[in-house]
Design a protein around this motif. Structure first.
Motif, PDB file in Angstrom:
ATOM      1  N   SER A  50      10.795  17.003  -8.334  1.00 49.04           N
ATOM      2  CA  SER A  50      11.687  17.950  -7.670  1.00 49.04           C
ATOM      3  C   SER A  50      11.411  19.351  -8.178  1.00 49.04           C
ATOM      4  CB  SER A  50      13.161  17.577  -7.904  1.00 49.04           C
ATOM      5  OG  SER A  50      13.512  17.763  -9.254  1.00 49.04           O
ATOM      6  N   LEU A  51      11.488  20.313  -7.247  1.00 50.79           N
ATOM      7  CA  LEU A  51      11.278  21.719  -7.551  1.00 50.79           C
ATOM      8  C   LEU A  51      12.289  22.531  -6.763  1.00 50.79           C
ATOM      9  CD1 LEU A  51       9.575  24.141  -8.672  1.00 50.79           C
ATOM     10  CD2 LEU A  51       8.166  23.913  -6.613  1.00 50.79           C
ATOM     11  N   GLN A  52      13.029  23.399  -7.470  1.00 54.52           N
ATOM     12  CA  GLN A  52      13.992  24.250  -6.769  1.00 54.52           C
ATOM     13  C   GLN A  52      13.293  25.408  -6.067  1.00 54.52           C
ATOM     14  OE1 GLN A  52      17.019  25.345  -9.594  1.00 54.52           O
ATOM     15  NE2 GLN A  52      18.082  23.404  -9.407  1.00 54.52           N
ATOM     16  N   THR A  53      12.485  26.183  -6.807  1.00 58.09           N
ATOM     17  CA  THR A  53      11.818  27.341  -6.217  1.00 58.09           C
ATOM     18  C   THR A  53      10.388  27.436  -6.721  1.00 58.09           C
ATOM     19  OG1 THR A  53      13.916  28.543  -6.173  1.00 58.09           O
ATOM     20  CG2 THR A  53      11.924  29.844  -5.885  1.00 58.09           C
ATOM     21  N   GLY A  54       9.442  27.492  -5.782  1.00 61.61           N
ATOM     22  CA  GLY A  54       8.043  27.709  -6.109  1.00 61.61           C
ATOM     23  C   GLY A  54       7.579  29.012  -5.490  1.00 61.61           C
ATOM     24  N   ASN A  59      11.174  16.332  -3.669  1.00 69.02           N
ATOM     25  CA  ASN A  59      12.241  17.194  -3.160  1.00 69.02           C
ATOM     26  C   ASN A  59      11.900  18.640  -3.508  1.00 69.02           C
ATOM     27  OD1 ASN A  59      14.568  18.187  -2.100  1.00 69.02           O
ATOM     28  ND2 ASN A  59      15.901  17.469  -3.744  1.00 69.02           N
ATOM     29  N   LEU A  60      11.607  19.436  -2.489  1.00 65.37           N
ATOM     30  CA  LEU A  60      11.232  20.828  -2.678  1.00 65.37           C
ATOM     31  C   LEU A  60      12.226  21.706  -1.937  1.00 65.37           C
ATOM     32  CD1 LEU A  60       9.277  22.991  -3.631  1.00 65.37           C
ATOM     33  CD2 LEU A  60       7.791  22.428  -1.715  1.00 65.37           C
ATOM     34  N   GLN A  61      13.027  22.462  -2.702  1.00 63.03           N
ATOM     35  CA  GLN A  61      14.078  23.282  -2.099  1.00 63.03           C
ATOM     36  C   GLN A  61      13.516  24.512  -1.398  1.00 63.03           C
ATOM     37  OE1 GLN A  61      17.535  22.813  -2.349  1.00 63.03           O
ATOM     38  NE2 GLN A  61      17.325  20.871  -3.394  1.00 63.03           N
ATOM     39  N   GLN A  62      12.638  25.249  -2.095  1.00 61.43           N
ATOM     40  CA  GLN A  62      12.170  26.510  -1.550  1.00 61.43           C
ATOM     41  C   GLN A  62      10.771  26.802  -2.067  1.00 61.43           C
ATOM     42  OE1 GLN A  62      14.579  29.876  -2.680  1.00 61.43           O
ATOM     43  NE2 GLN A  62      14.219  30.897  -0.736  1.00 61.43           N
ATOM     44  N   SER A  63       9.842  27.072  -1.131  1.00 61.59           N
ATOM     45  CA  SER A  63       8.475  27.438  -1.494  1.00 61.59           C
ATOM     46  C   SER A  63       8.082  28.682  -0.711  1.00 61.59           C
ATOM     47  CB  SER A  63       7.499  26.302  -1.192  1.00 61.59           C
ATOM     48  OG  SER A  63       6.176  26.717  -1.456  1.00 61.59           O
ATOM     49  N   HIS A  64       7.593  29.701  -1.420  1.00 55.97           N
ATOM     50  CA  HIS A  64       7.240  30.957  -0.783  1.00 55.97           C
ATOM     51  C   HIS A  64       5.776  31.020  -0.375  1.00 55.97           C
ATOM     52  CE1 HIS A  64      11.159  32.667  -1.562  1.00 55.97           C
ATOM     53  NE2 HIS A  64      11.087  32.210  -2.801  1.00 55.97           N
TER      54      HIS A  64
END
Length: 199
Positions: A155-159, A173-178
């Motif tokens: 799991s990663l909140q923000t990348g 589970n990936l919340q936000q990736s830019h």
């Protein structure tokens, strides 16, 4: 450089603050071997505390519960098969052959390989490379994230950089990736909430 040997007993617990680079290896003894310039030690019911004022090399029992309060340089921990708690590293952090690792802030890059358990980190300001571990739970990674061969979930909140996931047996589970996300050979559910780049 001074050298000192201190017995830790059957349930070794060690707390370290280092104002330089810190290297920790394990050995088959029940003592810690300290190689450093200027440092202080304090022993109480919570184990041994070492405060070092420069580069430090520690050789510790393999089952040492290690708590690192702060490292003002780079950190290397190899073959310590107990709980690893890390509050802040101002440089890079390299973990090899450790058990569960709980990290706060890594200001440089994080490299974790052959982890017999999980890796969690609140913030990594550089890149994060994780290989051969059970699971990973990451807050914010400002650089690129690469995870390969995880037997559990990731799991990663923000990348803020590219995210590359390969051979993850559990859920992702990936919340936000830019940036871009590349996910291959995912055994569980793939949950991508917000991705600004390519998938």
């Amino acid at each position: 450089m001074n050298q000192d040997r201190i017995e830790l007993g059957k349930m070794p617990r060690l707390t370290v603050e280092c104002h330089g680079n810190l290297v920790v290896h394990s050995w088959g003894e029940t003592a810690v071997l300290i190689r450093a310039g200027e440092y202080e030690t304090n022993e109480d019911e919570n184990g041994l505390t070492i405060t070092s004022h420069g580069d430090t090399r520690l050789t510790v029992p393999a089952n040492t519960a290690l708590s690192v309060l702060a490292v003002h340089g780079d950190l290397v921990v190899k073959r310590v098969n107990s709980e690893l708690s890390l509050n802040e590293v101002n440089g890079d952090a390299v973990l090899v052959g450790v058990s569960n690792a709980k990290l706060g802030m890594v200001h440089g890059d994080l490299s974790a390989k052959q982890i017999n358990g999980s890796v969690s980190a609140e913030t990594v300001n550089g890149d994060a490379v994780l290989r051969q571990l059970e699971s990973a739970s990451l807050g914010t990674v400002h650089g690129d994230l690469s995870v390969r061969h995880a037997s559990g979930s990731v799991s990663l909140q923000t990348g803020n950089g590219d995210v590359n996931l390969e051979y993850v047996a559990g859920d992702v589970n990936l919340q936000q990736s830019h940036r871009d996300v590349n996910a291959r050979h995912i055994g569980g559910l793939l949950n991508l909430q917000q991705v600004s780049g390519d998938i």
